[in-house]
Design a protein around this motif. Structure first.
Motif, short mmCIF file in Angstrom:
data_model
loop_
_atom_site.label_atom_id
_atom_site.label_comp_id
_atom_site.label_asym_id
_atom_site.label_seq_id
_atom_site.Cartn_x
_atom_site.Cartn_y
_atom_site.Cartn_z
N ALA A 29 39.65 -5.64 39.89
CA ALA A 29 39.19 -5.57 41.28
C ALA A 29 38.06 -4.56 41.37
O ALA A 29 38.09 -3.53 40.70
N GLU A 33 34.23 -3.69 46.82
CA GLU A 33 34.66 -4.80 47.68
C GLU A 33 35.81 -4.41 48.60
O GLU A 33 36.25 -5.22 49.42
N HIS A 43 41.66 -8.99 48.09
CA HIS A 43 40.75 -9.02 46.94
C HIS A 43 41.53 -9.32 45.66
O HIS A 43 41.10 -10.11 44.82
N GLU A 46 42.50 -12.95 45.51
CA GLU A 46 41.38 -13.78 45.06
C GLU A 46 41.24 -13.71 43.54
O GLU A 46 40.99 -14.73 42.88
#
Length: 414
Positions: A29, A33, A43, A46
Motif C-alpha cells: 500500500a 494514497e 486502499h 483494492e
C-alpha cells in the motif's frame, strides 16, 4: 514493524524478500494514497483485489426507522471472492495462499473485516510504503492502533516503511503500542557493498570488466543499489547483451560503453532542467534569450553556467568561483572579452531554484534538499549528488554538445 532509512536504499525490496523467506505473501500500500483511516482499508482492499459491489438496496420501513435510513438509499457491500488456495507465491498478484483452504464469497460488514478475513486466511502481510507520506501524525497513530489487535491475532502482519524515523515515533510513544511493535533502521550501503553488486552481476553473465568500470558505477549511483542495477542494465544494453548467450568469449566491457551507459542513466534526471526554467522566469526575457552559440547550439546564460559545471572539478565540494565560471564561458564562446556584470545575480537565481525530490537525502535544513545549488556570493556549489551525476554525464549530451570538446580534462566519476 517499522523500517526506516535513506530514500531508495532498498528498504521495501528487503522487506519483500524477508516476508517471502518467512512464508508470507504480501501486498504493498502506498502512503501517499492514504488520507483517512477508512481510505487506508479501502486502499488495501483494492490491493487485495477484493470484489467491492455497490448496489441499491430497498429496505423495509422498520429497518429504515431502526437505522435512520431512507428506503432506496445507496449502500456498499463488500465480498471476498471465492478462491481456491494453493501453496506458493502467485507471481501475477504477489498473493500467497494456503493449500486446501477456500475463502467463500460472503457479504462482510465492512471493508476492514473483509481485508482482515482475507489476510488471515491467506497468511498475508501488508507493506505500507512511504508511511511518512501520511502527513497527519494523528492519522498515522489511528492506523497503527487499528492494526494492533488484528496483528496480535495473526490477522495479517503489517510493516510500515518510512524515510524519516520520526514518522514511526508514534508507535514508540503511545502506551497502547509500546512493546507491540519494533522500529528498525535500515543500514546504508557501503561503497564495497555497491561495488560487489556490480561485480557479481557481471560475473553471473560471464562479462569481463575492469575495476575502473566498477568504480565509475559505484561513484555515480549515489549510494543506491537500485541505481547500480540500472547502470549495469544500461551497460549490457549498449553492449547488445540480453543473456549470457550473447557474451562473446573473452569479452570485456569497453570503456566508451560504460560512459554511454552512464549518460543514458543521467539523462533520466532531466527534471533538473527545471532549475533553469525557474531562473528564466525570474530573470526576465533578456537573460532567458538564447543568444550565445556554442558549437552550433544556441544557449542562454543560465545554460552556459550549467555547462561550466559539467566537470568533476566544478562539481567537487570545494565549489567554483564566479571568476572561474566567467573564464569558462569565455572559452566556450571563444571570446576573451565576454562580460556580464550581473553574473552573480544569475548564479543566485539558479541557487534559489527549488526541485521537489521524493528521494532527496535528509539533512538538518528541511529546505536544503530542495535547492540543489548553493551560492555564497563568491562560489557556486553543486550540493545535490544527483545533480552532479546529471551534469557530469547527461546535461551536455542532452543539449547535443560533445562533452570532451567542452570540458578540458576527461571526466572522472562523481
Amino acid at each position: 514493524m517499522g523500517v526506516y532509512g535513506e530514500a531508495k536504499s532498498g528498504k521495501t525490496m528487503f522487506t519483500r524478500k524477508a516476508l517471502m523467506d518467512a512464508g508470507y505473501g504480501f501486498v504493498i500500500a502506498e502512503g501517499s494514497e492514504i488520507k483517512t483511516l477508512d481510505g487506508f482499508w479501502r486502499h488495501i482492499a483494492e490491493k487485495l483485489q477484493l470484489n467491492i459491489r455497490r448496489h441499491i438496496s430497498t429496505v423495509n420501513e422498520k429497518h429504515a426507522q431502526d437505522h435512520a435510513e431512507v428506503s432506496g438509499s445507496a449502500s456498499t457491500s463488500f465480498y471476498v471472492p471465492a478462491v481456491k488456495v494453493k501453496a506458493g507465491l502467485k507471481t501475477s498478484s504477489e498473493t500467497r495462499t494456503l493449500e486446501g483452504m477456500t475463502v467463500h464469497s460472503e457479504v462482510l460488514e465492512s471493508v476492514r473485516e473483509a481485508c482482515l478475513n482475507f489476510l488471515e486466511a491467506a497468511n498475508m502481510a501488508v507493506i505500507v510504503d512511504d508511511f511518512h507520506a501520511v502527513k497527519d501524525a494523528v492519522l498515522r497513530k489511528e492506523i497503527l492502533l487499528n492494526v494492533k489487535v488484528p496483528a496480535g491475532l495473526n490477522r495479517g502482519k503489517y510493516v510500515f516503511v518510512a524515510i524519516p524515523e520520526e514518522a514511526l515515533f508514534v508507535g514508540q510513544s503511545d502506551e497502547q503500542l509500546i512493546a507491540r511493535n519494533g522500529v528498525h533502521e535500515f543500514p546504508t550501503w557501503s561503497r564495497t557493498d555497491l561495488q560487489e553488486i556490480a561485480r557479481q552481476g557481471f560475473r553471473a553473465l560471464g562479462i569481463g570488466y575492469e575495476e575502473s568500470h566498477i568504480t565509475y558505477i559505484e561513484r555515480n549511483c549515489f549510494a543506491n543499489p537500485i541505481n547500480v542495477q540500472q547502470i549495469c542494465i544500461n551497460i549490457c544494453s549498449v553492449c547488445g547483451i540480453k543473456t549470457s548467450a550473447d557474451v562473446p568469449a573473452g569479452f570485456v566491457i569497453p570503456r566508451d560503453k560504460v560512459r554511454t551507459a552512464l549518460a543514458d542513466f543521467a539523462n533520466e534526471l532531466r527534471f533538473f532542467d527545471d532549475i533553469i526554467r525557474q531562473a528564466e522566469s525570474k530573470g526576465g526575457v533578456t537573460a532567458a534569450e538564447r543568444k550565445y552559440n556554442v558549437n552550433g547550439v544556441s544557449l542562454n546564460v543560465y545554460q552556459l553556467v550549467f555547462a561550466t559545471l559539467c566537470s568533476a572539478a566544478a562539481t567537487s565540494e570545494s565549489g567554483v568561483r564566479v571568476k572561474t565560471i566567467r573564464d569558462r564561458i569565455r572559452r566556450f564562446l571563444n571570446d576573451d572579452e565576454w562580460k556580464m556584470p550581473k553574473l552573480a545575480e544569475i548564479l543566485k537565481r539558479l541557487a534559489d531554484s527549488e526541485i521537489n525530490l521524493q528521494f532527496a537525502r535528509r539533512g538538518p535544513d528541511p529546505n536544503a534538499s530542495k535547492r540543489p545549488l548553493y551560492f555564497d556570493g563568491e562560489k557556486l556549489y553543486v550540493t545535490n549528488p544527483m545533480l552532479r551525476v546529471y551534469l557530469l554525464w547527461g546535461y551536455l549530451q542532452g543539449l547535443g554538445l560533445d562533452q570532451d570538446r567542452i570540458v578540458d580534462a576527461p571526466r572522472e566519476g562523481a
